[in-house]
Motif scaffolding. Structure first.
Motif, PDB file in Angstrom:
ATOM      1  N   VAL A  47       0.928  -1.174  -0.048  1.00  0.00           N
ATOM      2  CA  VAL A  47      -0.136   0.116  -0.036  1.00  0.00           C
ATOM      3  C   VAL A  47       0.655   1.269  -0.023  1.00  0.00           C
ATOM      4  N   VAL A  48       0.278   2.282  -0.459  1.00  0.00           N
ATOM      5  CA  VAL A  48       0.943   3.477  -0.625  1.00  0.00           C
ATOM      6  C   VAL A  48       0.168   4.485   0.584  1.00  0.00           C
ATOM      7  N   GLU A  49       0.802   5.316   1.345  1.00  0.00           N
ATOM      8  CA  GLU A  49       0.095   6.177   2.381  1.00  0.00           C
ATOM      9  C   GLU A  49       0.967   7.580   2.042  1.00  0.00           C
ATOM     10  N   ASN A  50       0.335   8.901   2.374  1.00  0.00           N
ATOM     11  CA  ASN A  50       1.221   9.770   2.345  1.00  0.00           C
ATOM     12  C   ASN A  50       2.191  10.041   3.278  1.00  0.00           C
ATOM     13  N   ARG A  51       2.145   9.590   4.533  1.00  0.00           N
ATOM     14  CA  ARG A  51       2.911   9.693   5.712  1.00  0.00           C
ATOM     15  C   ARG A  51       2.750   8.721   6.763  1.00  0.00           C
ATOM     16  N   ALA A  52       3.661   8.115   7.476  1.00  0.00           N
ATOM     17  CA  ALA A  52       3.376   7.388   8.530  1.00  0.00           C
ATOM     18  C   ALA A  52       2.655   8.030   9.726  1.00  0.00           C
ATOM     19  N   PRO A  53       1.791   7.564  10.203  1.00  0.00           N
ATOM     20  CA  PRO A  53       0.723   8.020  11.148  1.00  0.00           C
ATOM     21  C   PRO A  53       1.781   8.310  12.473  1.00  0.00           C
ATOM     22  N   ARG A  54       1.191   9.416  12.968  1.00  0.00           N
ATOM     23  CA  ARG A  54       1.969   9.809  14.425  1.00  0.00           C
ATOM     24  C   ARG A  54       2.025   8.696  15.383  1.00  0.00           C
ATOM     25  N   ASP A  55       1.048   7.867  15.600  1.00  0.00           N
ATOM     26  CA  ASP A  55       0.978   6.683  16.609  1.00  0.00           C
ATOM     27  C   ASP A  55       1.972   5.592  16.353  1.00  0.00           C
ATOM     28  N   LEU A  56       2.141   5.507  15.097  1.00  0.00           N
ATOM     29  CA  LEU A  56       3.088   4.427  14.463  1.00  0.00           C
ATOM     30  C   LEU A  56       4.672   5.003  14.689  1.00  0.00           C
ATOM     31  N   LEU A  57       4.690   6.209  14.360  1.00  0.00           N
ATOM     32  CA  LEU A  57       6.222   6.941  14.431  1.00  0.00           C
ATOM     33  C   LEU A  57       6.375   6.782  16.127  1.00  0.00           C
ATOM     34  N   SER A  58       5.494   7.055  16.860  1.00  0.00           N
ATOM     35  CA  SER A  58       5.844   7.190  18.302  1.00  0.00           C
ATOM     36  C   SER A  58       6.147   6.053  18.722  1.00  0.00           C
ATOM     37  N   GLU A  59       5.391   4.706  18.355  1.00  0.00           N
ATOM     38  CA  GLU A  59       5.464   3.314  18.720  1.00  0.00           C
ATOM     39  C   GLU A  59       6.817   2.900  18.174  1.00  0.00           C
ATOM     40  N   MET A  60       7.324   3.598  17.113  1.00  0.00           N
ATOM     41  CA  MET A  60       8.766   2.891  16.677  1.00  0.00           C
ATOM     42  C   MET A  60       9.791   4.002  17.196  1.00  0.00           C
ATOM     43  N   GLY A  61       9.467   4.981  17.879  1.00  0.00           N
ATOM     44  CA  GLY A  61      10.639   5.681  18.395  1.00  0.00           C
ATOM     45  C   GLY A  61      11.079   6.866  17.333  1.00  0.00           C
ATOM     46  N   VAL A  62      10.260   7.156  16.346  1.00  0.00           N
ATOM     47  CA  VAL A  62      10.918   8.116  15.335  1.00  0.00           C
ATOM     48  C   VAL A  62      10.146   9.341  15.370  1.00  0.00           C
ATOM     49  N   ARG A  63      10.909  10.317  15.374  1.00  0.00           N
ATOM     50  CA  ARG A  63      10.613  11.681  15.645  1.00  0.00           C
ATOM     51  C   ARG A  63       9.655  12.232  14.689  1.00  0.00           C
ATOM     52  N   SER A  64      10.544  11.979  13.186  1.00  0.00           N
ATOM     53  CA  SER A  64       9.652  12.858  12.258  1.00  0.00           C
ATOM     54  C   SER A  64       8.979  11.936  11.176  1.00  0.00           C
ATOM     55  N   PRO A  65       7.896  12.354  10.561  1.00  0.00           N
ATOM     56  CA  PRO A  65       7.229  11.471   9.547  1.00  0.00           C
ATOM     57  C   PRO A  65       8.152  11.436   8.353  1.00  0.00           C
ATOM     58  N   SER A  66       8.967  12.342   8.071  1.00  0.00           N
ATOM     59  CA  SER A  66       9.710  12.473   6.991  1.00  0.00           C
ATOM     60  C   SER A  66      10.959  11.343   7.069  1.00  0.00           C
ATOM     61  N   GLU A  67      11.298  10.807   8.116  1.00  0.00           N
ATOM     62  CA  GLU A  67      12.435   9.791   8.297  1.00  0.00           C
ATOM     63  C   GLU A  67      12.049   8.381   7.900  1.00  0.00           C
ATOM     64  N   LEU A  68      10.612   8.005   7.773  1.00  0.00           N
ATOM     65  CA  LEU A  68      10.309   6.761   7.578  1.00  0.00           C
ATOM     66  C   LEU A  68       9.845   6.723   6.147  1.00  0.00           C
ATOM     67  N   LEU A  69      10.611   5.992   5.275  1.00  0.00           N
ATOM     68  CA  LEU A  69      10.146   5.819   3.759  1.00  0.00           C
ATOM     69  C   LEU A  69       9.294   4.728   3.427  1.00  0.00           C
ATOM     70  N   GLY A  70       9.533   3.693   4.211  1.00  0.00           N
ATOM     71  CA  GLY A  70       8.788   2.264   4.038  1.00  0.00           C
ATOM     72  C   GLY A  70       8.701   1.575   5.474  1.00  0.00           C
ATOM     73  N   LEU A  71       7.867   0.535   5.256  1.00  0.00           N
ATOM     74  CA  LEU A  71       7.593  -0.305   6.376  1.00  0.00           C
ATOM     75  C   LEU A  71       7.141  -1.655   6.183  1.00  0.00           C
ATOM     76  N   TYR A  72       7.625  -2.669   6.657  1.00  0.00           N
ATOM     77  CA  TYR A  72       7.230  -4.037   6.520  1.00  0.00           C
ATOM     78  C   TYR A  72       6.548  -4.364   7.625  1.00  0.00           C
ATOM     79  N   GLN A  73       5.304  -4.955   7.893  1.00  0.00           N
ATOM     80  CA  GLN A  73       4.681  -5.214   9.089  1.00  0.00           C
ATOM     81  C   GLN A  73       4.124  -6.695   8.875  1.00  0.00           C
ATOM     82  N   GLY A  74       4.882  -7.634   9.396  1.00  0.00           N
ATOM     83  CA  GLY A  74       4.411  -9.174   9.190  1.00  0.00           C
ATOM     84  C   GLY A  74       5.307  -9.807  10.009  1.00  0.00           C
TER      85      GLY A  74
END
Length: 158
Positions: free
Chosen positions: A52-79
Motif C-alpha cells: 500500500v501507499v500512504e502519504n506519511r506514517a501516522p503519528r502513533d506508529l512513529l511514536s511506537e517506533m521511536g521515530v520523531r519525524s514522519p519524513s524519516e520513514l520511507l517504507g515499512l514491513y509489518q508481518g
C-alpha cells in the motif's frame, strides 16, 4: 526503511515545497513497476502480502517506533518474516508493506530519482519478508541486481 539507510539520500525542504510531486496514481504505477521487476527469488515468496501507499506514517506508529519525524520513514514491513513462521502459521491477515509517498518524494528532485528510490525501498521491505536484512548488502545486490550500496564499500565478493 529509514531515510538514513537509503544511499545518497537526504531530506530536501525548500520553502516547504517538495522538489517533485507526483499524483497518487503516478506514484502507485512506479511502485507496481518496481514490484514487477523483482527477481523470481522474491516474487515466489510474496504470497499473502499487501503493498500500500500512504502519504506519511501516522503519528502513533512513529511514536511506537521511536521515530520523531514522519519524513524519516520511507517504507515499512509489518508481518512475520518467512524464517520465523512455524507449522502453526496460517489463517492470518496478510503481511503489509507500506511506502510513504511524501517522505520518498522529499528525497528526490526528479521523477527518475523517485523511481530509483521506490525501487530501493521496495527491495528493502521485501527483503524483510525473507529476513534478508541479516545478509550482507553485497549478497542482496547480487540477488536483486540492484545497486543498493556502491561496490566500493564491499570487502568481499561472492
Amino acid at each position: 526503511m529509514f531515510i538514513d539507510e537509503a544511499p545518497n539520500c537526504e531530506l530536501r525542504t525548500h520553502d516547504c515545497e517538495l522538489p517533485v510531486k507526483l499524483t497518487r496514481r503516478e506514484f502507485e504505477e512506479i511502485v507496481v513497476s518496481a514490484l514487477k521487476r523483482l527477481p523470481k527469488f522474491f516474487k515466489k515468496k510474496m504470497k499473502n502480502v499487501d503493498v500500500v501507499v500512504e502519504n506519511r506514517a501516522p503519528r502513533d506508529l512513529l511514536s511506537e517506533m521511536g521515530v520523531r519525524s514522519p519524513s524519516e520513514l520511507l517504507g515499512l514491513y509489518q508481518g512475520v518474516p518467512l524464517d520465523r513462521r512455524g507449522f502453526y502459521y496460517g489463517n492470518v491477515l496478510p503481511d503489509k508493506i507500506t511506502l510513504f509517498q511524501i517522505p520518498i518524494e522529499s528525497t528526490c528532485q526528479t521523477k527518475e530519482e523517485v523511481e530509483e528510490r521506490v525501487k530501493e525501498v521496495v527491495i528493502h521491505e521485501v527483503g524483510r519478508i525473507r529476513d534478508l536484512w541479516r545478509l550482507p548488502l553485497q549478497w542482496i545486490n547480487r540477488i536483486t541486481g540492484f545497486k543498493i550500496v556502491p561496490a566500493k564499500y564491499f570487502t568481499e565478493l561472492l
